[in-house]
Design a protein around this motif. Structure first.
Motif, PDB file in Angstrom:
ATOM      1  N   UNK A  59     -63.340   1.616  20.427  1.00  0.00           N
ATOM      2  CA  UNK A  59     -62.209   2.400  20.923  1.00  0.00           C
ATOM      3  C   UNK A  59     -60.937   1.707  20.467  1.00  0.00           C
ATOM      4  N   UNK A  60     -60.038   2.473  19.858  1.00  0.00           N
ATOM      5  CA  UNK A  60     -58.745   1.912  19.461  1.00  0.00           C
ATOM      6  C   UNK A  60     -57.699   3.019  19.459  1.00  0.00           C
ATOM      7  N   UNK A  61     -56.447   2.608  19.375  1.00  0.00           N
ATOM      8  CA  UNK A  61     -55.361   3.582  19.262  1.00  0.00           C
ATOM      9  C   UNK A  61     -55.294   4.065  17.816  1.00  0.00           C
ATOM     10  N   UNK A  62     -54.967   5.315  17.636  1.00  0.00           N
ATOM     11  CA  UNK A  62     -54.887   5.845  16.280  1.00  0.00           C
ATOM     12  C   UNK A  62     -53.850   5.104  15.453  1.00  0.00           C
ATOM     13  N   UNK A  63     -52.769   4.668  16.065  1.00  0.00           N
ATOM     14  CA  UNK A  63     -51.733   3.975  15.279  1.00  0.00           C
ATOM     15  C   UNK A  63     -52.176   2.588  14.818  1.00  0.00           C
ATOM     16  N   UNK A  64     -53.337   2.119  15.261  1.00  0.00           N
ATOM     17  CA  UNK A  64     -53.893   0.853  14.770  1.00  0.00           C
ATOM     18  C   UNK A  64     -54.767   1.051  13.522  1.00  0.00           C
ATOM     19  N   UNK A  65     -55.140   2.288  13.235  1.00  0.00           N
ATOM     20  CA  UNK A  65     -55.984   2.579  12.079  1.00  0.00           C
ATOM     21  C   UNK A  65     -55.215   2.224  10.804  1.00  0.00           C
ATOM     22  N   UNK A 119     -67.695  11.517  24.774  1.00  0.00           N
ATOM     23  CA  UNK A 119     -66.458  10.801  25.077  1.00  0.00           C
ATOM     24  C   UNK A 119     -65.285  11.766  25.023  1.00  0.00           C
ATOM     25  N   UNK A 120     -64.321  11.558  25.907  1.00  0.00           N
ATOM     26  CA  UNK A 120     -63.047  12.268  25.859  1.00  0.00           C
ATOM     27  C   UNK A 120     -61.957  11.212  25.928  1.00  0.00           C
ATOM     28  N   UNK A 121     -61.482  10.723  24.756  1.00  0.00           N
ATOM     29  CA  UNK A 121     -60.449   9.687  24.762  1.00  0.00           C
ATOM     30  C   UNK A 121     -59.149  10.205  25.369  1.00  0.00           C
ATOM     31  N   UNK A 122     -58.370   9.304  25.922  1.00  0.00           N
ATOM     32  CA  UNK A 122     -57.075   9.659  26.493  1.00  0.00           C
ATOM     33  C   UNK A 122     -55.970   9.379  25.484  1.00  0.00           C
ATOM     34  N   UNK A 123     -54.865  10.090  25.615  1.00  0.00           N
ATOM     35  CA  UNK A 123     -53.674   9.852  24.796  1.00  0.00           C
ATOM     36  C   UNK A 123     -53.953   9.770  23.317  1.00  0.00           C
ATOM     37  N   UNK A 138     -55.980  13.686  22.854  1.00  0.00           N
ATOM     38  CA  UNK A 138     -55.052  14.805  22.670  1.00  0.00           C
ATOM     39  C   UNK A 138     -53.761  14.429  21.956  1.00  0.00           C
ATOM     40  N   UNK A 139     -53.504  13.147  21.783  1.00  0.00           N
ATOM     41  CA  UNK A 139     -52.275  12.685  21.137  1.00  0.00           C
ATOM     42  C   UNK A 139     -51.444  11.875  22.102  1.00  0.00           C
ATOM     43  N   UNK A 140     -50.629  10.971  21.573  1.00  0.00           N
ATOM     44  CA  UNK A 140     -49.811  10.138  22.450  1.00  0.00           C
ATOM     45  C   UNK A 140     -48.734  10.971  23.157  1.00  0.00           C
ATOM     46  N   UNK A 141     -48.424  10.604  24.369  1.00  0.00           N
ATOM     47  CA  UNK A 141     -47.377  11.277  25.121  1.00  0.00           C
ATOM     48  C   UNK A 141     -46.027  10.765  24.637  1.00  0.00           C
ATOM     49  N   UNK A 142     -45.177  11.667  24.180  1.00  0.00           N
ATOM     50  CA  UNK A 142     -43.862  11.314  23.651  1.00  0.00           C
ATOM     51  C   UNK A 142     -42.821  11.292  24.779  1.00  0.00           C
ATOM     52  N   UNK A 143     -41.675  10.686  24.526  1.00  0.00           N
ATOM     53  CA  UNK A 143     -40.599  10.641  25.517  1.00  0.00           C
ATOM     54  C   UNK A 143     -40.149  12.030  25.945  1.00  0.00           C
ATOM     55  N   UNK A 144     -40.296  13.010  25.055  1.00  0.00           N
ATOM     56  CA  UNK A 144     -39.898  14.383  25.358  1.00  0.00           C
ATOM     57  C   UNK A 144     -40.862  15.066  26.322  1.00  0.00           C
ATOM     58  N   UNK A 145     -42.021  14.441  26.550  1.00  0.00           N
ATOM     59  CA  UNK A 145     -43.040  15.048  27.402  1.00  0.00           C
ATOM     60  C   UNK A 145     -44.094  15.798  26.603  1.00  0.00           C
TER      61      UNK A 145
END
Length: 97
Positions: free
Chosen positions: A83-89, A2-6, A44-51
């Motif tokens: 599969x879940x978002x890390x911020x839900x952990x 698996x290669x999770x996104x964001x 790889x981590x969530x995409x921030x507003x800064x890019x």
């Protein structure tokens, strides 16, 4: 595999603890409120507003607790993954040494 996104992570579910360290048997209802899993892939981590990409706290091999209803079940080759978002952990579990 698996290669999770964001900011997503992939978990392999672990059996819930049926007894606390004090010897109290936990009823099934309580065991289902939050579930336990081992991290098998991290995005790889969530995409921030800064890019830029945000930092991921979880790493492969971590044991985590996650809420039952926020995770998505995924079946691949008759094996179930979560599969879940890390911020839900809820928490990363560290065993006492």
């Amino acid at each position: 595999m698996f290669t999770p996104t964001g900011g997503n992570i992939v978990l392999k579910g672990l059996e819930p603890d049926e007894m606390t360290s004090g010897g109290v048997i936990m009823p099934e209802v309580d065991a289902e409120v939050s579930l336990k899993g081992e991290v098998i892939a991290v995005g790889p981590g969530p995409l921030l507003n800064s890019g830029n990409r945000g930092h991921m706290q979880c790493k492969v091999g971590d044991v985590v607790y996650y809420p039952k209803f926020s995770a998505k079940r995924l079946e691949v080759d008759r094996e179930e993954f979560i599969v879940c978002r890390e911020d839900e952990i809820l928490t990363i579990y560290k065993e006492k040494k």
